[in-house]
Scaffold this motif. Structure first.
Motif, PDB file in Angstrom:
ATOM      1  N   ALA A  23      25.598  58.033  44.818  1.00  0.00           N
ATOM      2  CA  ALA A  23      24.565  58.951  44.371  1.00  0.00           C
ATOM      3  C   ALA A  23      24.845  60.526  44.130  1.00  0.00           C
ATOM      4  O   ALA A  23      24.369  60.752  42.889  1.00  0.00           O
ATOM      5  N   GLY A  27      24.564  61.533  40.176  1.00  0.00           N
ATOM      6  CA  GLY A  27      23.810  62.744  39.822  1.00  0.00           C
ATOM      7  C   GLY A  27      24.570  63.740  39.137  1.00  0.00           C
ATOM      8  O   GLY A  27      24.282  64.505  38.185  1.00  0.00           O
ATOM      9  N   VAL A  61      18.466  63.164  41.588  1.00  0.00           N
ATOM     10  CA  VAL A  61      19.315  62.111  42.235  1.00  0.00           C
ATOM     11  C   VAL A  61      19.979  63.061  43.409  1.00  0.00           C
ATOM     12  O   VAL A  61      20.137  62.565  44.432  1.00  0.00           O
TER      13      VAL A  61
END
Length: 164
Positions: A23, A27, A61
């Motif tokens: 993640a 991001g 995110v």
């Protein structure tokens, strides 16, 4: 985490370390795609156009992953295993291409905290009926709970209902 006294039990989302790295990388790539496109394309205008859309998504995110990882570390430190029992299935919302979602009321019990009830939304599984039980993790300080987090809940029985 600061919570008001009137706020009841709530379900928190947790992710493991590998999902957290994924993640964060995703991001960061989204946040940097605008400036990188501006450097490699015809000019800053193309990078600005892409960055206006990708930067906020990438930031969201990264911020979400940070919160999920922080909650996971807190549950690793103070979390207590508990059992959730479905008291009622309030509504099942069709998900279309996504899994159906079920709004349920559960009773949460455990050896070191008082029993309480909570409303939450879970993916609908065929075995999610009144009386169904499953493992969960509870933070007894604020009655927040996490359901179905794989590395906190090792599955011994392959015939068990799916983790929610």
């Amino acid at each position: 985490m600061v919570r008001s006294k009137n706020e009841g039990p709530r379900r928190v989302e947790l992710i493991g370390p590998y999902a957290g790295v994924f993640a964060y990388v995703t991001g960061t790539c989204l946040m940097l795609s605008g400036p990188l496109l501006g450097l490699t394309a015809d000019g800053w205008a193309s990078g600005l156009c892409a960055g206006v859309f990708t930067f906020p998504i990438g930031l969201a995110v990264v911020a979400s992953a940070y919160e999920w990882r922080r909650a996971e570390r807190r549950f690793q430190a103070v979390g207590v295993h508990g059992t959730g029992e479905v008291l009622s299935v309030n509504e099942i919302r069709p998900g279309g291409e996504n899994p159906d979602m079920a709004d349920i009321t559960i009773r949460i019990t455990g050896p070191t905290f008082d029993t309480f009830t909570a409303d939450c939304t879970l993916e609908n599984h065929s075995r999610m009926t009144t009386g169904h039980t499953f493992n969960l993790m509870v933070d007894p300080t604020d009655n927040s709970f996490a359901i179905g987090f794989d590395h906190l809940f090792p599955r011994d029985d392959q015939d068990a209902p799916p983790q929610v």
